[in-house]
Design a protein around this motif. Structure first.
Motif, PDB file in Angstrom:
ATOM      1  N   SER A  46      20.577  16.292 -30.520  1.00 19.75           N
ATOM      2  CA  SER A  46      21.236  17.090 -31.557  1.00 19.75           C
ATOM      3  C   SER A  46      21.239  16.324 -32.868  1.00 19.75           C
ATOM      4  N   GLN A  51      20.435  21.793 -32.075  1.00 17.18           N
ATOM      5  CA  GLN A  51      20.192  21.261 -30.743  1.00 17.18           C
ATOM      6  C   GLN A  51      18.738  21.532 -30.370  1.00 17.18           C
ATOM      7  N   GLY A 224      20.107  26.772 -24.060  1.00 15.84           N
ATOM      8  CA  GLY A 224      18.919  25.925 -24.138  1.00 15.84           C
ATOM      9  C   GLY A 224      18.359  25.580 -22.768  1.00 15.84           C
ATOM     10  N   VAL A 365      22.138  26.996 -30.998  1.00 10.95           N
ATOM     11  CA  VAL A 365      21.216  25.871 -31.195  1.00 10.95           C
ATOM     12  C   VAL A 365      20.929  25.589 -32.667  1.00 10.95           C
TER      13      VAL A 365
END
Length: 507
Positions: A46, A51, A224, A365
């Protein structure tokens, strides 16, 4: 009774999954990982609110995941939520003005195929029916099989597969018997990159990839791809697996041709069984003495490695309507592009490439209003790139993306950037020649011709992961760990590992 102890070297998906299987069987399992966290090539990082999944980005073969989680007594839905992508992916073609979208809905995709080649769906339907048969037969005969020799091919269902369908002929030639239009051929051929190979070198059995693509769908775990690895790590810990991070293994201790432990940066650790999820070549050439190696350096030099990659992780303070979750650019000179990847000695001049924009599906993300981009250019392995070359190639790829995909303002809106090359694959994962995936899956590196999951020189030494059977990809690595489990417990059949085989206690 004293539990047998196991050391697993590496915490990629193969390492995590074999650790779970053996821990559930009652073994005392310790995983040693050279890096600061688990996941191997499936790592995550990150930065500035973004991310980034570092490696795998396609969730394919959901049945393989579901089977593994069910096998270990877990409901996959308790660990992450899958979203089916629609469209599955978007393709820009150098020789065409407008991009196309594939949906994994054959009725919808048929309209596109028919627009290129009227009447072609009759042939494609036959082709996909055969691809589905190859997938289902393979899954129940040899994908899960602990291969020892070519004789392992000779069972009833495998012989049926080999005699009824095109299996070992060229994948490219196989497609050509069904489809004439070059664009359709490209669409059918591109999934071979998931196996780290070329359609001109791969066997026709891998047409099963088109069944996976067109008829099983493309998914994404919300949060993710890292959710897969986080789940496996959590399940492993729940079952008593111990993890030691930043603990690189320097040597496997062999006593009278039997693996008895390892030497790490913290000293020696003893175990009854060693399973290496580290790079196969690295394990053989760096962790074992010469007399204990199955293969010498000449062997490894002769192997075809899957491509390396020139990767850009980009955090962008702008969103782009033209992008979907998965995006592909296909260069017009298709065959030449594969030759540049597998035979070239420099970065490809006119590459095909891939962009993942998970922020199109998952708002977690990237910050609000931003885009998370993972850009992958497949490259040849063993490249030595200086800073100037990297800088110039980055500029070239970004300029091409802007022009081709209408990403105006991309450069000035980049607020985070990280570049990753073959050198990084070698540094982080001990990847031979900087390969991103491992051994390519051409005909002579498939099934019985692939390095085995059990050492032929050292007792109680096993291998799991992408460089052994059945091959490349997260689902295949889940299967490789089940093959290792079979070998340890004397199970020889080619069917998926079952509850009847394991008789696990619940945790």
């Amino acid at each position: 009774m004293v539990k047998k102890s196991v050391i697993v070297i590496g915490s990629g998906v193969g390492g995590l999954s074999i650790a779970i299987l053996l821990a559930k069987k009652g073994y005392d399992v310790t995983v040693l990982e050279k890096n600061a966290s688990f996941g191997g090539r499936g790592g995550v990082f990150s930065a500035k609110g973004f991310q980034f999944d570092m490696g795998p980005s396609w969730y394919l073969m959901p049945d393989i995941f579901e089977h593994f989680f069910s096998l270990i007594g877990e409901n996959i839905q308790d660990h992450f939520t899958l979203k089916r992508l629609d469209p599955s992916y978007k393709i820009w073609l150098e020789e065409e003005v407008n991009p196309v979208e594939m949906t994994s809905d054959l009725e919808r995709d048929a309209k596109l195929f028919e627009s290129y080649e009227p009447g072609v769906m009759k042939n494609i339907s036959i082709y996909l029916k055969e691809a589905a048969a190859k997938y289902n037969i393979s899954k129940h005969t040899f994908i899960y099989k602990p291969f020892n020799s070519v004789l392992d091919f000779f069972d009833k269902r495998t012989l049926f597969l080999w005699t009824k369908y095109s299996v070992i002929s060229s994948f490219h030639k196989h497609i050509a018997t069904y489809v004439k239009h070059p664009t359709i051929r490209k669409i059918l051929q591109y999934p071979l990159l998931f196996l780290g190979t070329s359609p001109y070198k791969a066997p026709a059995v891998y047409s099963l990839m088109n069944h996976i693509d067109f008829e099983m769908g493309v998914f994404y775990p919300m949060g993710g791809m890292t959710k897969i690895f986080e789940s496996l790590h959590s399940i492993a810990e729940k079952n008593g697996v111990k993890f030691k991070f930043q603990t690189p293994v320097k040597k496997i201790i062999v006593d009278h041709k039997k693996a008895v432990g390892v030497i790490t940066n913290e000293g020696a650790l003893r175990a009854d069984i060693i399973v290496s999820n580290a790079d196969y070549q690295f394990t053989e050439m760096e962790l074992l003495d010469k007399k204990n190696r199955q293969f010498n350096q000449k062997y490894w030099n002769s192997r075809t490695m899957a491509p390396s990659g020139f990767i850009l992780y980009l955090g962008v303070s702008k969103q782009f309507e033209t992008l979907k979750h998965h995006n592909l650019f296909f260069a017009e000179k298709w065959k030449e592009g594969f030759e540049a990847i597998f035979k070239g000695e420099t970065l490809p001049e006119n590459p095909s490439y891939y962009i993942c924009a998970p922020s199109k599906t998952d708002p977690t993300v990237a910050p609000d209003g931003c885009e998370n981009l993972f850009v992958l250019v497949p490259t040849t392995t063993n490249l030595k790139l200086d800073e100037k070359t990297i800088k110039n190639y980055r500029a070239k790829i970004l300029a091409h993306m802007v022009k081709t995909m209408n990403l105006e303002g991309l450069e000035e809106h980049i607020i985070y950037e990280r570049i990753f090359t073959g050198h990084d694959f070698s540094e982080l994962y001990n990847a031979y020649k900087g390969t991103a995936l491992g051994l390519a899956q051409n005909l002579m590196q498939t099934a019985v011709f692939r390095p085995k999951t059990k050492s032929t020189k050292v007792k109680n030494l096993y291998y799991t992961g992408a460089n052994t059977n059945p091959g490349i990809g997260v689902p295949m690595c889940l299967i490789s760990s089940q093959i290792v489990y079979k070998r340890i417990h004397g199970i020889t059949h080619g069917r998926p590992l079952s509850a009847a085989d394991t008789k696990f206690d619940t945790v």
